[in-house]
Design a protein around this motif. Structure first.
Motif: not given
Ligand SMILES: [Mg+2]
Ligand SMILES: Nc1ncnc2c1ncn2[C@@H]1O[C@H](COP(=O)(O)OP(=O)(O)O)[C@@H](O)[C@H]1O
Length: 247
Positions: A48, A90, A167-168
């Motif tokens: 991140s 994220e 992000d994810e």
């Molecule tokens: Mg992360």
């Protein structure tokens, strides 16, 4: 892809820290236009931070971030967005009190664009994520996790990005929703030639989707290669797939 092409994004010797905590210890990473690149690694590896450093928060302490050949490593966040780099951060971070429509408008406001261009982007987003169409006047905070992820990606797409950072996107989502989201990313890459950097703990999904992947451990890149080839390496299977929750 030929090594001679200038990458759309080139990261060279990038370092970043939070006070004394060195989160990035000299990262080199390239993304060619039209590629999907996956960045995988355990919790706390610095994935991140790498994505956020591209947006200038935290600032790079050393090294370069070249976007289309231009060094953006000391550029303010809003200027980076105007270069048409967009992200789904994220935890999604949609605006919970705004409607789906307003969230999407906020995405469009990040970059200059005509009314006609906005209309085309909106049509594309709603065509990729029909669930959002049904919920346009609903507040973002009332959406399910999967719908919020679709909205976060949709909002990023409204700025007509040249580079999309995710992000994810699969974090906390059911397998069916994860598949829908990954399929939308593949469609954007194949049909719109969108360039994508996807950060994932879900190494299996991410490396299957990506053309190439990088593995990050403790602020450093430890491996890189073709997505499917990485997926077959025993050390990757042992660390990120077999027996783990990502298998
Ligand atoms: Mg992360
Ligand atoms: N805002 C912050 N302040 C201090 N340390 C942080 C902050 N954000 C992340 N870190 C630390 O930086 C390292 C990398 O974190 P992060 O980039 O979030 O990793 P990942 O996304 O791979 O899980 C970790 O050691 C984490 O504890």
């Amino acid at each position: 892809m030929s090594a001679a092409t200038t990458p759309l994004l080139a990261i060279r010797g990038l370092r970043a820290a939070y006070g004394k905590i060195e989160a990035l210890k000299g990262i080199d990473l390239d993304i060619q236009a039209g590629e999907i690149v996956a960045l995988i690694g355990a919790n706390g590896a610095g994935k991140s931070t790498l994505m956020m450093t591209i947006f200038g928060r935290p600032r790079a302490r050393a090294g370069e971030i070249l976007f289309d050949g231009q060094n953006i490593s000391s550029m303010p966040t809003h200027e980076v967005a105007r270069l048409r780099i967009a992200q789904s951060p994220e935890g999604r971070r949609i605006f919970p009190r705004m409607t789906v429509r307003e969230n999407l408008q906020m995405g469009a406001d990040a970059t200059p664009g005509s009314k006609a261009e906005r209309a085309v982007s909106l049509e594309r987003v709603l065509n990729l994520f029909p669930r959002l169409q049904e919920r346009m006047e609903q507040r973002g905070g009332t959406l399910s996790g999967g719908e919020q992820q679709m909205l976060a990606i949709g909002r990023a797409l409204m700025s007509r990005p040249r580079l999309l950072l995710l992000d994810e996107p699969s974090l906390g989502l059911a397998p069916l929703i994860t598949r829908q989201i990954f399929s939308a990313i593949r469609t954007l890459n194949c049909e719109d030639r969108l360039t994508v950097l996807i950060v994932e703990q879900n190494a299996n999904h991410a490396l299957r989707l990506a053309h190439r992947g990088y593995v990050m451990v403790n602020g450093l890149i430890t491996m890189s290669g073709d997505g499917m080839e990485l997926l077959q390496r025993p050390e990757i299977r042992a660390a990120y797939l077999e027996g783990g929750r990502h298998a």
